[in-house]
Write an enzyme that holds these catalytic residues in place. Structure first.
Site, PDB file in Angstrom:
ATOM      1  N   HIS A   1      10.123  12.943  61.693  1.00  0.00           N
ATOM      2  CA  HIS A   1       9.182  12.363  60.736  1.00  0.00           C
ATOM      3  C   HIS A   1       8.623  11.065  61.295  1.00  0.00           C
ATOM      4  O   HIS A   1       9.107  10.550  62.314  1.00  0.00           O
ATOM      5  CB  HIS A   1       9.889  12.089  59.415  1.00  0.00           C
ATOM      6  CG  HIS A   1      11.114  11.240  59.600  1.00  0.00           C
ATOM      7  ND1 HIS A   1      11.065   9.875  59.762  1.00  0.00           N
ATOM      8  CD2 HIS A   1      12.416  11.587  59.698  1.00  0.00           C
ATOM      9  CE1 HIS A   1      12.284   9.419  59.944  1.00  0.00           C
ATOM     10  NE2 HIS A   1      13.135  10.431  59.918  1.00  0.00           N
TER      11      HIS A   1
ATOM     12  N   GLU B   1      11.571   6.998  64.837  1.00  0.00           N
ATOM     13  CA  GLU B   1      12.802   7.466  65.461  1.00  0.00           C
ATOM     14  C   GLU B   1      12.547   8.177  66.786  1.00  0.00           C
ATOM     15  O   GLU B   1      13.378   8.114  67.699  1.00  0.00           O
ATOM     16  CB  GLU B   1      13.550   8.350  64.465  1.00  0.00           C
ATOM     17  CG  GLU B   1      14.084   7.520  63.298  1.00  0.00           C
ATOM     18  CD  GLU B   1      14.598   8.342  62.127  1.00  0.00           C
ATOM     19  OE1 GLU B   1      14.699   9.582  62.258  1.00  0.00           O
ATOM     20  OE2 GLU B   1      14.897   7.747  61.064  1.00  0.00           O
TER      21      GLU B   1
ATOM     22  N   HIS C   1      20.697  14.508  60.841  1.00  0.00           N
ATOM     23  CA  HIS C   1      20.158  14.172  59.510  1.00  0.00           C
ATOM     24  C   HIS C   1      21.254  13.846  58.518  1.00  0.00           C
ATOM     25  O   HIS C   1      22.216  14.614  58.362  1.00  0.00           O
ATOM     26  CB  HIS C   1      19.326  15.338  58.979  1.00  0.00           C
ATOM     27  CG  HIS C   1      18.871  15.146  57.569  1.00  0.00           C
ATOM     28  ND1 HIS C   1      17.907  14.219  57.219  1.00  0.00           N
ATOM     29  CD2 HIS C   1      19.264  15.733  56.407  1.00  0.00           C
ATOM     30  CE1 HIS C   1      17.710  14.261  55.914  1.00  0.00           C
ATOM     31  NE2 HIS C   1      18.530  15.160  55.399  1.00  0.00           N
TER      32      HIS C   1
ATOM     33  N   HIS D   1      10.497   6.941  57.347  1.00  0.00           N
ATOM     34  CA  HIS D   1      11.488   5.868  57.401  1.00  0.00           C
ATOM     35  C   HIS D   1      11.875   5.669  58.856  1.00  0.00           C
ATOM     36  O   HIS D   1      11.537   6.481  59.715  1.00  0.00           O
ATOM     37  CB  HIS D   1      12.723   6.170  56.544  1.00  0.00           C
ATOM     38  CG  HIS D   1      13.484   7.388  56.961  1.00  0.00           C
ATOM     39  ND1 HIS D   1      13.092   8.659  56.608  1.00  0.00           N
ATOM     40  CD2 HIS D   1      14.613   7.532  57.710  1.00  0.00           C
ATOM     41  CE1 HIS D   1      13.951   9.540  57.098  1.00  0.00           C
ATOM     42  NE2 HIS D   1      14.882   8.881  57.786  1.00  0.00           N
TER      43      HIS D   1
ATOM     44  N   GLU E   1      13.439  15.925  57.688  1.00  0.00           N
ATOM     45  CA  GLU E   1      12.241  15.612  56.915  1.00  0.00           C
ATOM     46  C   GLU E   1      10.977  16.225  57.490  1.00  0.00           C
ATOM     47  O   GLU E   1       9.982  16.380  56.779  1.00  0.00           O
ATOM     48  CB  GLU E   1      12.068  14.089  56.795  1.00  0.00           C
ATOM     49  CG  GLU E   1      13.105  13.414  55.923  1.00  0.00           C
ATOM     50  CD  GLU E   1      14.372  13.009  56.678  1.00  0.00           C
ATOM     51  OE1 GLU E   1      15.222  12.328  56.089  1.00  0.00           O
ATOM     52  OE2 GLU E   1      14.496  13.380  57.877  1.00  0.00           O
TER      53      GLU E   1
ATOM     54  N   ASP F   1      16.463  16.535  62.964  1.00  0.00           N
ATOM     55  CA  ASP F   1      16.415  15.802  61.708  1.00  0.00           C
ATOM     56  C   ASP F   1      16.098  16.840  60.626  1.00  0.00           C
ATOM     57  O   ASP F   1      16.392  18.028  60.816  1.00  0.00           O
ATOM     58  CB  ASP F   1      15.374  14.688  61.796  1.00  0.00           C
ATOM     59  CG  ASP F   1      15.694  13.511  60.892  1.00  0.00           C
ATOM     60  OD1 ASP F   1      16.538  13.654  59.989  1.00  0.00           O
ATOM     61  OD2 ASP F   1      15.098  12.433  61.070  1.00  0.00           O
TER      62      ASP F   1
END
Length: 318
Positions: free
Chosen positions: A148, A179, A104, A160, A54, A52
């Site tokens: 994240h 996630e 991402h 998120h 973040e 990802d």
């Protein structure tokens, strides 16, 4: 928790249970998955890496991880370095084959020619298995790099859960997950342990709830959703390399994600229209004005249903 410091790992029972049955073949139990090979006995180690952005050290704003722009170009370089640090650590421990799934945003953030270890590169904005596309039982280990925290959990930079405009929170067998926890469903289904996560302190704790014993490279401490204390990029990469190597050196004792099957996802969306749309998917049922749930004995199918909810509701999220 000190940024980059030694973390205390607490062993936990299966998410949603008391360490009981993990499904028909007990894939998450102490005995391991029936199809899981012992890497020390079966040749070279093959690593699947889902990246990802973040969770990269220094990233605290959407503008830093959404292109085009100078800020994005700078921080995608830092992400590339962290991905390569994870690969380098795996190579230090003897891994020889890698697949990097760029997960991402548009999923084309890395420079394939700059990946270490001759890693294959899976990219592109539409993948049926999304952040876990390409994983199968031939792999020995899963790395989650630059992850994240969840939208519904403690403060985590840029938190998120797949789609912040549509998904407010997700619980797996009653446990808040982001996630890392959702993606662990796919790893469980294929009998591959998730052995490394990198990102902030909140992300590390959320991953441990589903993957006890996972190695965590905490490269930043979240202050709020838009502020963090980060390691210097060089220190972050050194930590990731060290933890990646440790994760693979301990692979013979690694456990599969501890998720009791059949498993239930409870999904809270942003408004009632999204909940209504989600219920058009087979197996998804209404659980409240803005809540839906789905249960499945197959963790991969459960994940696929969740991804379908995300994609179907995306058009209404604005």
């Amino acid at each position: 928790m000190p940024v980059g410091g030694e973390d205390v790992v607490v062993e936990q029972d299966a998410v949603g249970g008391q360490g009981g049955q993990q499904g028909p073949d007990d894939p998450g139990g102490e005995g391991g998955h029936p199809d899981r090979k012992h890497p020390a006995e079966d040749g070279p180690v093959k690593v699947y890496l889902s990246s990802d952005m973040e969770g990269t050290a220094g990233v605290v704003d959407w503008g830093q991880c959404r292109g085009p722009g100078a800020e994005y170009e700078y921080y995608r370089r830092l992400l590339q370095d962290e991905v390569n640090a994870a690969i380098a650590g795996a190579m230090d421990a003897g891994a020889t084959e890698f697949l990097v799934n760029d997960s991402h945003s548009s999923m084309q953030n890395l420079r394939p020619g700059e990946l270490l270890g001759g890693a294959r590169y899976l990219s592109g904005r539409h993948k049926p298995a999304y952040m876990m596309e390409g994983l199968d039982a031939s792999f020995d280990a899963v790395f989650l790099v630059s992850y994240h925290g969840s939208m519904g959990g403690p403060s985590s930079v840029l938190s998120h859960t797949y789609n912040p405009a549509a998904i407010a929170r997700v619980r797996l067998n009653g446990v808040e997950v982001g996630e890392s926890g959702l993606n662990a469903l796919v790893a469980l289904g294929h009998g591959v342990p998730v052995v490394l996560v990198t990102g902030d302190d909140t992300t590390a704790e959320e991953a441990r709830a589903v993957c006890p014993g996972i190695e965590a490279a905490v490269v930043k401490r979240s202050v709020t959703r838009f502020a963090a204390e980060s390691l210097h990029p060089d220190e972050a990469c050194a930590l990731i390399r060290s933890r990646a190597a440790a994760a693979l050196r301990g692979l013979s004792a690694a456990r599969l994600p501890q998720i009791e099957l059949p498993a239930t996802l409870e999904i809270t969306v942003r408004n009632a229209d999204l909940a209504e749309m989600a219920c058009r998917i087979a197996g998804v049922e209404r659980a409240g004005a803005v809540d839906v749930r789905v249960t499945d004995a197959d963790p991969v199918e459960l994940y696929r249903t969740f991804v379908t909810v995300v994609l179907l509701t995306r058009g209404l999220a604005d």
